[in-house]
Design a protein around this motif. Sequence first.
Motif, PDB file in Angstrom:
ATOM      1  N   ASP A 301       0.744  -1.214  -0.059  1.00 22.81           N
ATOM      2  CA  ASP A 301      -0.009  -0.018  -0.114  1.00 22.81           C
ATOM      3  C   ASP A 301       0.961   1.290   0.047  1.00 22.81           C
ATOM      4  O   ASP A 301       0.313   2.414   0.147  1.00 22.81           O
ATOM      5  CB  ASP A 301      -0.989   0.116   1.202  1.00 22.81           C
ATOM      6  N   ARG A 302       1.995   1.167  -0.389  1.00 21.43           N
ATOM      7  CA  ARG A 302       2.973   2.412  -0.469  1.00 21.43           C
ATOM      8  C   ARG A 302       2.331   3.309  -1.634  1.00 21.43           C
ATOM      9  O   ARG A 302       2.553   4.445  -1.622  1.00 21.43           O
ATOM     10  CB  ARG A 302       4.268   2.040  -0.660  1.00 21.43           C
ATOM     11  N   TRP A 303       1.883   2.746  -2.625  1.00 21.47           N
ATOM     12  CA  TRP A 303       1.226   3.623  -3.535  1.00 21.47           C
ATOM     13  C   TRP A 303       0.332   4.384  -3.232  1.00 21.47           C
ATOM     14  O   TRP A 303      -0.014   5.491  -3.602  1.00 21.47           O
ATOM     15  CB  TRP A 303       0.844   2.710  -4.772  1.00 21.47           C
ATOM     16  N   ARG A 304      -0.469   3.890  -1.838  1.00 20.32           N
ATOM     17  CA  ARG A 304      -1.773   4.805  -1.701  1.00 20.32           C
ATOM     18  C   ARG A 304      -1.114   6.115  -0.885  1.00 20.32           C
ATOM     19  O   ARG A 304      -1.688   7.107  -0.941  1.00 20.32           O
ATOM     20  CB  ARG A 304      -2.235   3.618  -0.648  1.00 20.32           C
ATOM     21  N   SER A 305      -0.128   5.926  -0.040  1.00 17.01           N
ATOM     22  CA  SER A 305       0.725   7.017   0.529  1.00 17.01           C
ATOM     23  C   SER A 305       1.207   8.033  -0.503  1.00 17.01           C
ATOM     24  O   SER A 305       1.237   9.219  -0.393  1.00 17.01           O
ATOM     25  CB  SER A 305       1.565   6.628   1.579  1.00 17.01           C
ATOM     26  N   HIS A 369      10.042   9.286   1.163  1.00 15.35           N
ATOM     27  CA  HIS A 369       9.865   7.807   1.500  1.00 15.35           C
ATOM     28  C   HIS A 369       8.424   7.849   2.445  1.00 15.35           C
ATOM     29  O   HIS A 369       8.063   8.796   3.222  1.00 15.35           O
ATOM     30  CB  HIS A 369      10.815   7.781   2.853  1.00 15.35           C
ATOM     31  N   VAL A 370       7.445   6.761   1.789  1.00 13.36           N
ATOM     32  CA  VAL A 370       6.498   6.593   2.529  1.00 13.36           C
ATOM     33  C   VAL A 370       6.298   5.169   3.039  1.00 13.36           C
ATOM     34  O   VAL A 370       6.811   4.157   2.685  1.00 13.36           O
ATOM     35  CB  VAL A 370       5.285   6.847   1.430  1.00 13.36           C
ATOM     36  N   GLU A 371       5.231   5.001   4.091  1.00 12.92           N
ATOM     37  CA  GLU A 371       4.709   3.652   4.421  1.00 12.92           C
ATOM     38  C   GLU A 371       3.207   3.635   4.631  1.00 12.92           C
ATOM     39  O   GLU A 371       2.675   4.865   4.563  1.00 12.92           O
ATOM     40  CB  GLU A 371       5.517   3.319   5.729  1.00 12.92           C
ATOM     41  N   PHE A 402       6.417  10.197   4.991  1.00 16.94           N
ATOM     42  CA  PHE A 402       4.906   9.949   5.271  1.00 16.94           C
ATOM     43  C   PHE A 402       4.678   8.622   5.742  1.00 16.94           C
ATOM     44  O   PHE A 402       4.527   7.635   4.892  1.00 16.94           O
ATOM     45  CB  PHE A 402       4.235  10.541   4.102  1.00 16.94           C
ATOM     46  N   GLY A 403       4.061   8.404   7.010  1.00 13.59           N
ATOM     47  CA  GLY A 403       3.863   6.962   7.497  1.00 13.59           C
ATOM     48  C   GLY A 403       3.926   7.211   9.043  1.00 13.59           C
ATOM     49  O   GLY A 403       4.117   8.189   9.592  1.00 13.59           O
ATOM     50  N   PRO A 404       3.124   6.090   9.577  1.00 18.88           N
ATOM     51  CA  PRO A 404       3.121   6.093  11.166  1.00 18.88           C
ATOM     52  C   PRO A 404       4.535   6.412  11.690  1.00 18.88           C
ATOM     53  O   PRO A 404       5.582   5.855  11.580  1.00 18.88           O
ATOM     54  CB  PRO A 404       2.865   4.705  11.173  1.00 18.88           C
TER      55      PRO A 404
END
Length: 500
Positions: A301-305, A369-371, A402-404
């Motif tokens: 689901d990195r595409w979603r972020s 960088h995303v998660e 961008f991620g938890p």
Amino acid sequence: MDNWWAEEHPRVLVVGAAVFGRASGTGITLSNLFAGWPGQRLAQLYAEDREPATDVCQRFLRLDPRCAPVEYHLYRWRARTIRGTSSGVPDRSGVGGAGAGGAGVEPGSLRARMRAELRAGVEPGSLRARMRAELRAGVEPGSLRARMRAELRAFVDLSPLRVPAGARRWMREQRPQVVYATLGSIRQMRLAVLAARECGVPLVPHFMDDWPSTLYTDRQTLGVARRALLAEVREVIRHSSYGLGISEPMAREYQRRYGLAFAAFGNCVDPADFAGRPGPARPATDGAVLDLVYVGGLHLDRWRSLRRVGEALGRLAADGLRARLTVHAPAQDLDRYGERLGLPGVRLGRSLASDEVAGVLRRADVLVHVESFAEEHCHFTRYSLSTKIPQYLAAGRPVLGFGPAELASMAHLDAAGAGAVVGVDDPARLAREVARLCADPALRERLGRQGLDFAVRHHRADQVAARFAKTLARAARGPVGPAPQPRRDPAGLAPGAERG
């Protein structure tokens, strides 16, 4: 005959699926950590269907696929059944040619997907492997088809592994002082323990994801696979003199969890790939379009972020901000998820070869960088540190995370002081941080410099590799695991079957 190298560089047998090389994250990490190792003191036993690179290690043995007879004959049967149709019409799907899965492998078949996973440095049977295969095949997570595939993979992972006498002899002939293993499945754990026992040396497992907490938790094979996994983890720990984690949080948690000393080692960066001192950052004026760059996979689901970042850029464009997000991902990820990133502020770049990454990162204005924020993904990625994060920091560019916030990757970026970390799924806050980074060139320059300084201290390959060698040398002097004890096999192997 041992010499002074023995203290600094013990003789190591590397056991795992992925080979040394630049084609996968695991291969890159192995090559960087073992860089400079004396060739006569390093050997690898591997399972990946790929020719290994020989710049770091020159002694290899690929485990024959027939050593896993259930898997081997299952895939042979499957390949035979799909070579033609019941009506006798020739199969036009590319079997027998140079298809996506390799010669004689049906593109999209289970065998082809497993080969693709191995080439990506993914351990067979791991949560990441299952999710990648299911998503790329268009299988909805949790669907009946996905559950059936998960059951089959668990069954295959449980099946016997027979290591022939010739392979065992080859292991002993390497005279290792320690076995280093990347693990990731029941079968890989069995093989690592067998190698340590066969050679009579300590084992050092390197955990690169928290798969012991996530693999087979859906009670595949009526819970047998999960019980076997936990039993094999205990066997690994019993034979280990030291443990390695991919991040500091993982090392701390695993030391608490397993009562074994752990150290953190992830990917490191060749000094030649470090940026020079960052120059003045480009201002977001005079018609300049700032380039936010992402390099990495789109799975989990990195595409979603990333889409959220693109949407933020779209909203900011109405206020006059000229910026775009460029996404460089593996070709199969772009094929599957590219349409979902079809936004005005997002550009799909080409897939990059490993030797192109450093240059692309240095030319960016901001790195991304995303998660995923989804709970099922967070449980898997909480201790992971992406291969690219040290490369990002070494590029001397500011990073938008961008991620938890509780994930190890986000905590690492925050500790480096390298950028802005948006640790909650809040579009308004994300837009504000993007606008702040883009509008302030002095801020971007300062953050990039701080990230570069952090990378010099913590991610230079020569320094990390030296510390890694000392850790393995210490582990080689540790206690050897216990001799095998007769016990009931939790995996239900047939009597007399050799454990691997």
